[in-house]
Design a protein around this motif. Structure first.
Motif, PDB file in Angstrom:
ATOM      1  N   VAL A 297       0.136  11.434   0.915  1.00  8.54           N
ATOM      2  CA  VAL A 297      -0.154  12.889   2.064  1.00  8.54           C
ATOM      3  C   VAL A 297      -0.176  14.195   1.134  1.00  8.54           C
ATOM      4  O   VAL A 297       0.498  14.380   0.091  1.00  8.54           O
ATOM      5  CB  VAL A 297       0.636  13.002   3.047  1.00  8.54           C
ATOM      6  CG1 VAL A 297       0.439  11.614   4.216  1.00  8.54           C
ATOM      7  CG2 VAL A 297       2.323  12.788   3.129  1.00  8.54           C
TER       8      VAL A 297
ATOM      9  N   GLU B 203       3.869   8.750   0.984  1.00 11.83           N
ATOM     10  CA  GLU B 203       4.241   9.220   2.938  1.00 11.83           C
ATOM     11  C   GLU B 203       5.665   8.984   2.399  1.00 11.83           C
ATOM     12  O   GLU B 203       6.878   9.586   3.288  1.00 11.83           O
ATOM     13  CB  GLU B 203       3.160   8.900   3.970  1.00 11.83           C
ATOM     14  CG  GLU B 203       3.088   9.334   5.158  1.00 11.83           C
ATOM     15  CD  GLU B 203       2.618   8.282   5.838  1.00 11.83           C
ATOM     16  OE1 GLU B 203       1.345   8.864   6.679  1.00 11.83           O
ATOM     17  OE2 GLU B 203       2.297   6.993   6.411  1.00 11.83           O
TER      18      GLU B 203
ATOM     19  N   GLN C 283       0.926  -1.122   0.196  1.00  9.74           N
ATOM     20  CA  GLN C 283       0.004   0.558  -0.042  1.00  9.74           C
ATOM     21  C   GLN C 283       0.529   1.133   0.159  1.00  9.74           C
ATOM     22  O   GLN C 283       1.779   1.234   1.045  1.00  9.74           O
ATOM     23  CB  GLN C 283      -0.935  -0.052   1.267  1.00  9.74           C
ATOM     24  CG  GLN C 283      -2.146  -1.195   1.015  1.00  9.74           C
ATOM     25  CD  GLN C 283      -2.852  -0.833   1.853  1.00  9.74           C
ATOM     26  OE1 GLN C 283      -2.377   0.243   3.428  1.00  9.74           O
ATOM     27  NE2 GLN C 283      -3.905  -1.882   2.280  1.00  9.74           N
ATOM     28  N   ASN C 284       0.347   2.057  -0.708  1.00  6.18           N
ATOM     29  CA  ASN C 284       0.981   3.899  -0.958  1.00  6.18           C
ATOM     30  C   ASN C 284       0.419   4.042  -0.112  1.00  6.18           C
ATOM     31  O   ASN C 284      -0.538   4.855  -0.481  1.00  6.18           O
ATOM     32  CB  ASN C 284       0.817   4.205  -2.278  1.00  6.18           C
ATOM     33  CG  ASN C 284       1.940   3.192  -3.524  1.00  6.18           C
ATOM     34  OD1 ASN C 284       3.065   3.182  -2.376  1.00  6.18           O
ATOM     35  ND2 ASN C 284       1.875   2.969  -3.808  1.00  6.18           N
ATOM     36  N   HIS C 285       0.877   5.103   0.445  1.00  4.10           N
ATOM     37  CA  HIS C 285      -0.047   6.007   1.459  1.00  4.10           C
ATOM     38  C   HIS C 285       0.589   7.843   1.026  1.00  4.10           C
ATOM     39  O   HIS C 285       1.535   7.843   0.782  1.00  4.10           O
ATOM     40  CB  HIS C 285       0.416   6.130   3.068  1.00  4.10           C
ATOM     41  CG  HIS C 285       0.110   4.857   3.827  1.00  4.10           C
ATOM     42  ND1 HIS C 285      -1.089   4.536   3.604  1.00  4.10           N
ATOM     43  CD2 HIS C 285       0.488   3.472   3.325  1.00  4.10           C
ATOM     44  CE1 HIS C 285      -1.624   3.600   4.264  1.00  4.10           C
ATOM     45  NE2 HIS C 285      -0.269   3.304   4.649  1.00  4.10           N
TER      46      HIS C 285
END
Length: 96
Positions: free
Chosen positions: A81, A90, A77-79
């Motif tokens: 921001v 992130e 998963q890529n977060h």
């Protein structure tokens, strides 16, 4: 990358490998051609991809192979921001 990983980690090679794709949609159409050429069933398909491409891959499979059951698995998963009024990861995804 998958082939390289199999070779380096397990000294194996993929049974089927398409290398001509240039984008996610092309990945789908090429794999469906490969499956047809080799009489491989496509009634259930597992899509393994990072989250930035998962929805696109799923949508193209739905369009190109509507009878298939699509199982999605995001490999990581890529977060995202906001930083300095820009969308950024992130943490930088590995290998990107």
């Amino acid at each position: 990358m998958f082939q390289l990983y199999l070779k380096e980690k397990y000294n194996l090679q993929a049974d089927f490998l398409k290398t001509a794709s240039t984008n996610c949609g092309n990945n789908v159409t090429n794999v469906l051609v490969l499956a047809k050429e080799n009489d491989l069933p496509t009634n259930r398909i597992i899509v393994m991809q990072d989250t930035t491409m998962q929805r696109r891959m799923h949508t193209v499979f739905r369009k190109e192979s509507p009878a298939s059951q699509i199982i999605n698995y995001a490999t990581y998963q890529n977060h995202i921001v906001v930083s300095d009024n820009r969308l950024v990861f992130e943490a930088q995804p590995a290998g990107m």
